[in-house]
Design an enzyme around this catalytic site. Structure first.
Site, short mmCIF file in Angstrom:
data_model
loop_
_atom_site.label_atom_id
_atom_site.label_comp_id
_atom_site.label_asym_id
_atom_site.label_seq_id
_atom_site.Cartn_x
_atom_site.Cartn_y
_atom_site.Cartn_z
N ASP A 258 -1.85 6.53 6.48
CA ASP A 258 -2.83 5.56 6.00
C ASP A 258 -3.10 4.60 7.16
O ASP A 258 -2.30 3.72 7.44
CB ASP A 258 -2.29 4.82 4.77
CG ASP A 258 -3.23 3.72 4.27
OD1 ASP A 258 -4.29 3.50 4.90
OD2 ASP A 258 -2.89 3.09 3.24
N LYS B 144 -11.93 -2.48 6.83
CA LYS B 144 -11.09 -3.30 7.71
C LYS B 144 -11.58 -3.25 9.17
O LYS B 144 -11.60 -4.26 9.83
CB LYS B 144 -9.63 -2.84 7.64
CG LYS B 144 -9.09 -2.61 6.24
CD LYS B 144 -8.75 -3.89 5.51
CE LYS B 144 -8.49 -3.72 4.03
NZ LYS B 144 -7.56 -2.71 3.60
N TRP C 274 0.84 -1.21 0.00
CA TRP C 274 0.00 0.00 0.00
C TRP C 274 0.87 1.25 0.00
O TRP C 274 0.55 2.23 -0.66
CB TRP C 274 -0.97 -0.02 1.18
CG TRP C 274 -1.90 -1.19 1.11
CD1 TRP C 274 -1.98 -2.23 1.99
CD2 TRP C 274 -2.84 -1.49 0.07
NE1 TRP C 274 -2.93 -3.14 1.58
CE2 TRP C 274 -3.46 -2.71 0.40
CE3 TRP C 274 -3.22 -0.83 -1.11
CZ2 TRP C 274 -4.44 -3.29 -0.40
CZ3 TRP C 274 -4.20 -1.42 -1.91
CH2 TRP C 274 -4.80 -2.64 -1.56
C1 LIG Z 1 -6.96 -2.25 2.15
C2 LIG Z 1 -5.96 -1.17 2.24
C3 LIG Z 1 -5.87 -0.14 1.29
C4 LIG Z 1 -6.73 -0.11 0.05
O1 LIG Z 1 -8.02 0.23 0.37
P1 LIG Z 1 -9.12 0.43 -0.77
O2 LIG Z 1 -10.26 1.01 0.03
O3 LIG Z 1 -9.41 -0.90 -1.34
O4 LIG Z 1 -8.59 1.38 -1.77
C5 LIG Z 1 -4.95 0.86 1.49
N1 LIG Z 1 -4.13 0.86 2.55
C6 LIG Z 1 -4.17 -0.12 3.48
C7 LIG Z 1 -3.24 -0.06 4.64
C8 LIG Z 1 -5.08 -1.15 3.36
O5 LIG Z 1 -5.13 -2.12 4.28
#
Ligand SMILES: *Cc1c(COP(=O)(O)O)cnc(C)c1O
Length: 355
Positions: free
Chosen positions: A166, A190, A99
């Site tokens: 993030d 998540k 990511w």
């Molecule tokens: C799942 C995830 C993403 C991507 O998320 P989307 O909503 O599918 O774009 C980005 N960063 C992290 C840390 C993730 O776990």
């Protein structure tokens, strides 16, 4: 059969969230209408949006100049929105996984990117620690929890420049100091709600300093000004998010979630370290409490498929490791009960006894 849901995302939600979401699909706010078929401008939905923003602020103890946005486009959209709004000349990133790599790629479209450190050479199995955040960067970006590799940064940085994080896969699992951050974003699927909405927390004073035109929909100021209602927001995921937020508050807030998450992770890591069949894949001090990655010990590598079948028979789902790591990944998000971790640990013990 009772299932124990270890999926990495979309992932387990609290039974309260699922039930309340189902209720609202049938009859929302005593309107005798489904939440799926009413105006997002109705006073009933406006109340949902207002409470979801207020509860996020309360649970994370955000200061007044921080805005909470509920946006579409996933966390991946933030990989470009962040530099679009904040990167003038140079941004600093650390590369701790897939990511982070994706975020760096997008930032390069907008300016110079200084990758301060990376653990790519060892398949992202640790968090690099020896780096200095340059004072001339527009911001510093990191991924707090590396969902795929199972490493996590569980502390805040003292940074000379605004910090962007993030937190997609560990928001609401750690008490943090929000004043150490400028922008925080997290895809909901998540630890909060169904896919379709991303929480973005923005400190307003950081905006308006770039020398470029920003398309209306990608400009944070649009969504701040319109209270996340510039266009039709993802109403159902936002409603589910509110239910989860209410549940977190009722259970004792982020502090209590963190206590439970630490306890669950300790139970599983202890077994991984004790059991002769398995071993963890990342540096011990960087282990994630959300996504626990482990593999068969090399001597028992051929048992991987058997263990997967054995676990499935106990109702365990979603423990297949990401294709880039292999083995197993058990995600222990807030909604996962301790009992499910105990079932997994028992399966590991019973499987060991058979071999
Ligand atoms: C799942 C995830 C993403 C991507 O998320 P989307 O909503 O599918 O774009 C980005 N960063 C992290 C840390 C993730 O776990």
């Amino acid at each position: 059969m009772k299932k124990h849901n270890f999926y990495a995302g979309p992932s387990i939600l609290t039974p309260y969230t699922i039930q309340k979401t189902a209720d609202a699909v049938l009859n929302f706010a005593d309107m005798d209408l489904s939440i799926l078929e009413i105006s997002h401008r109705s006073k009933q939905f406006q109340a949902v949006m207002d409470e979801a923003q207020a509860l996020t602020k309360e649970l994370l103890q955000l200061p007044d100049d921080y805005h909470v946005l509920f946006l579409g486009g996933g966390a991946s959209m933030q990989f470009c929105m962040v530099p679009f709004n904040l990167l003038n000349k140079k941004a600093a990133y650390i590369n701790t996984g897939t990511w982070a790599t994706n975020a760096i790629k997008e930032a390069k479209i907008f300016g110079e990117v200084d990758v301060l450190a990376s653990s790519e050479d060892t398949k992202f199995n640790y968090i690099p620690k020896n780096f200095e955040i340059p004072a001339d960067a527009d911001y510093f970006h990191f991924t707090s929890n590396n969902t795929i590799y199972g490493t996590e940064i569980r502390h805040d940085f003292d940074s000379p420049v605004p910090v962007v994080c993030d937190m997609s896969s560990d928001i609401f699992s750690r008490v943090f100091d929000p004043t150490k951050y400028g922008v925080i974003y997290a895809g909901a699927q998540k630890n909060l709600a169904p896919a379709g909405v991303t929480i973005v927390i923005v400190k307003e004073s950081l905006l308006g300093h770039v020398n470029r035109e920003i398309p209306t929909m990608l400009d944070y100021r649009t969504h701040i000004k319109k209270g996340s209602m510039f266009n039709t927001p993802p109403v159902l995921p936002i409603y589910s998010a509110l239910m989860t937020l209410r549940y977190y508050k009722e259970q004792g807030g982020v502090k209590e979630m963190e206590r439970r998450d630490l306890e669950k992770a300790a139970i599983l890591y202890d077994e991984i370290d004790r059991n002769k069949l398995f071993r963890g894949t990342v540096a011990e001090e960087d282990r994630s409490i959300m996504n626990v990655c482990f593999v068969m010990n090399p001597d028992y590598a051929e048992l991987e498929k058997d263990f997967m079948e054995f676990a499935t028979e106990q109702g365990i789902v979603g423990i297949k490791g990401h294709r880039s790591v292999g083995g197993f990944r058990a995600s222990l998000y807030n909604a996962l009960p301790k009992e499910s971790v105990e079932v997994l640990v028992k399966a590991m013990k019973d499987f060991e006894a058979k071999h």
